[in-house]
Write an enzyme that holds these catalytic residues in place. Structure first.
Site, PDB file in Angstrom:
ATOM      1  N   ASN A   1       0.819  -1.209   0.000  1.00  0.00           N
ATOM      2  CA  ASN A   1       0.000   0.000   0.000  1.00  0.00           C
ATOM      3  C   ASN A   1       0.855   1.262   0.000  1.00  0.00           C
ATOM      4  OD1 ASN A   1       0.629  -0.912   2.742  1.00  0.00           O
ATOM      5  ND2 ASN A   1      -0.730   0.694   3.504  1.00  0.00           N
ATOM      6  N   ALA A   2       0.293   2.332  -0.557  1.00  0.00           N
ATOM      7  CA  ALA A   2       0.960   3.638  -0.595  1.00  0.00           C
ATOM      8  C   ALA A   2      -0.060   4.715  -0.256  1.00  0.00           C
ATOM      9  CB  ALA A   2       1.575   3.894  -1.966  1.00  0.00           C
ATOM     10  N   GLU A   3       0.301   5.586   0.688  1.00  0.00           N
ATOM     11  CA  GLU A   3      -0.585   6.658   1.138  1.00  0.00           C
ATOM     12  C   GLU A   3       0.073   8.011   0.910  1.00  0.00           C
ATOM     13  OE1 GLU A   3      -2.241   3.851   4.837  1.00  0.00           O
ATOM     14  OE2 GLU A   3      -1.026   5.645   5.234  1.00  0.00           O
TER      15      GLU A   3
ATOM     16  N   HIS B   1      -3.868   0.551  -2.817  1.00  0.00           N
ATOM     17  CA  HIS B   1      -3.990  -0.615  -1.950  1.00  0.00           C
ATOM     18  C   HIS B   1      -2.975  -1.678  -2.373  1.00  0.00           C
ATOM     19  CE1 HIS B   1      -8.092   0.533  -0.249  1.00  0.00           C
ATOM     20  NE2 HIS B   1      -7.846   1.452  -1.177  1.00  0.00           N
TER      21      HIS B   1
ATOM     22  N   GLU C   1      -3.221  -4.854  -2.853  1.00  0.00           N
ATOM     23  CA  GLU C   1      -3.694  -5.744  -3.909  1.00  0.00           C
ATOM     24  C   GLU C   1      -3.624  -5.055  -5.269  1.00  0.00           C
ATOM     25  OE1 GLU C   1      -6.139  -6.731  -0.164  1.00  0.00           O
ATOM     26  OE2 GLU C   1      -5.084  -5.019  -1.035  1.00  0.00           O
TER      27      GLU C   1
ATOM     28  N   CYS D   1     -10.075  -5.391   1.597  1.00  0.00           N
ATOM     29  CA  CYS D   1     -11.240  -4.545   1.852  1.00  0.00           C
ATOM     30  C   CYS D   1     -12.208  -4.644   0.670  1.00  0.00           C
ATOM     31  CB  CYS D   1     -10.814  -3.095   2.071  1.00  0.00           C
ATOM     32  SG  CYS D   1     -10.132  -2.297   0.590  1.00  0.00           S
TER      33      CYS D   1
ATOM     34  N   CYS E   1     -10.835  -3.351  -2.653  1.00  0.00           N
ATOM     35  CA  CYS E   1      -9.916  -4.255  -3.353  1.00  0.00           C
ATOM     36  C   CYS E   1     -10.652  -5.436  -3.981  1.00  0.00           C
ATOM     37  CB  CYS E   1      -8.843  -4.757  -2.399  1.00  0.00           C
ATOM     38  SG  CYS E   1      -7.703  -3.467  -1.881  1.00  0.00           S
TER      39      CYS E   1
END
Length: 309
Positions: A100-102, A113, A115, A140, A143
């Site tokens: 994941n990357a935010e 996400h 996935e 989630c 995804c």
């Protein structure tokens, strides 16, 4: 967020119920994954299975914690990893990592996400059929919807630490491409015979744009991130029948850069280019919003080019 950095956990070994590596083996594998941009090919996988005396699937699940280390999660501090097991053009099994990357100070809807990252990694690098996806945590709903756009959505296995599912188990009565009259899907796109009517567009950037999966907007688009010392990273636009789970080309490219263990900052990045289809543009605003999370980056170069008929 001044930069997003891949943090190597020095002097630690990967050991779980599936596999056990020494500190040296773990460090070597971390370095290999960065060099190979988050991919283990068939030879790598076979060597590791023989070396560790484990099955292919045990290795797949055992390596998920390493995938989580590629996460850039300044908002949640919740690192999620995923690995796609897929067949390449030669019919050989490869592992495609993702995390994941935010982005600080931006809408949470802009996150990538794990996935998505792993599937994007497989898609951009020529995978033809997904067999399994191993994830550190339950996917989630977002995804699950993203995975529902895949050509093999009803076939591949979803492996969690203690359970295994088919997507239909996790997403019953689903909404997908066919509900919008789309007979194609991610990994099974419509044939592409068009080209950009702009001779100044870089050939490889154009190729990634033309390979985009855009049945709903027709905005064939891609991003190129040029680095000073580590080559170029490309991303393609991948749409979804539910619209919101679509993956922007900048998010696609950024995920690839993070999987190489690189920082997204002025010391690494030389240029950022977005190519869109004239008359169908919809990505500049999203790209600018993501880039606003960072400081001192080069300005985004925007190219809008028409497609041949």
């Amino acid at each position: 967020m001044a930069s997003a950095t891949f943090l190597v956990q020095a002097n630690t070994a990967l050991s779980n119920t599936h596999i056990s590596l020494s500190v040296a083996q773990t460090q070597a594998l971390r370095s290999q994954l960065k060099t190979q941009r988050g991919i283990l090919n068939a030879n790598n996988i076979n060597q590791l299975c023989a070396q560790l005396n484990v099955t292919n699937d045990a290795l797949l699940q055992g390596l998920v914690p390493l995938a989580s280390e590629f996460a850039v999660a300044p908002v949640s501090n919740f690192h999620v990893g995923a690995i796609v097991k897929a067949l390449d053009e030669s019919g050989e099994v490869n592992f495609y990592f993702g995390a994941n990357a935010e982005f600080n100070r931006q809408a949470l809807s802009l996150v990538v996400h794990a996935e998505q990252s792993a599937i994007n990694n497989a898609w951009l690098n020529g995978a033809k059929k997904i067999l399994k996806i191993a994830i550190s945590d339950a996917p989630c709903g977002y995804c699950r919807q993203f995975m529902n756009e895949l050509a093999d959505a009803r076939e591949f296995d979803i492996l969690l630490p203690e359970q295994q599912f088919k997507l239909a188990d996790l997403l019953p009565h689903s909404f997908g491409p066919t509900d919008l009259g789309n007979q194609y899907s991610l990994f099974n796109p419509a044939p592409q015979a068009r080209s950009f009517n702009n001779t100044e567009v870089e050939q490889q950037l154009a190729a990634y744009a033309l390979a985009a999966y855009v049945p709903y907007s027709q905005n064939y688009s891609a991003v190129k991130i040029t680095t000073f010392n580590n080559g170029d990273f490309y991303g393609s636009y991948a749409e979804n029948a539910a619209y919101s789970p679509s993956l922007s080309p900048l998010q696609s490219a950024l995920s690839q850069l993070f999987l190489a263990g690189l920082s997204f900052d002025q010391h690494t990045v030389k240029g950022i280019t977005l190519l869109e289809t004239a008359g169908h543009e919809n990505q500049a605003g999203v790209a600018q919003a993501v880039l606003a999370s960072f400081v001192n980056l080069p300005p985004l170069e925007l190219i809008s080019a028409p497609l041949s008929e």
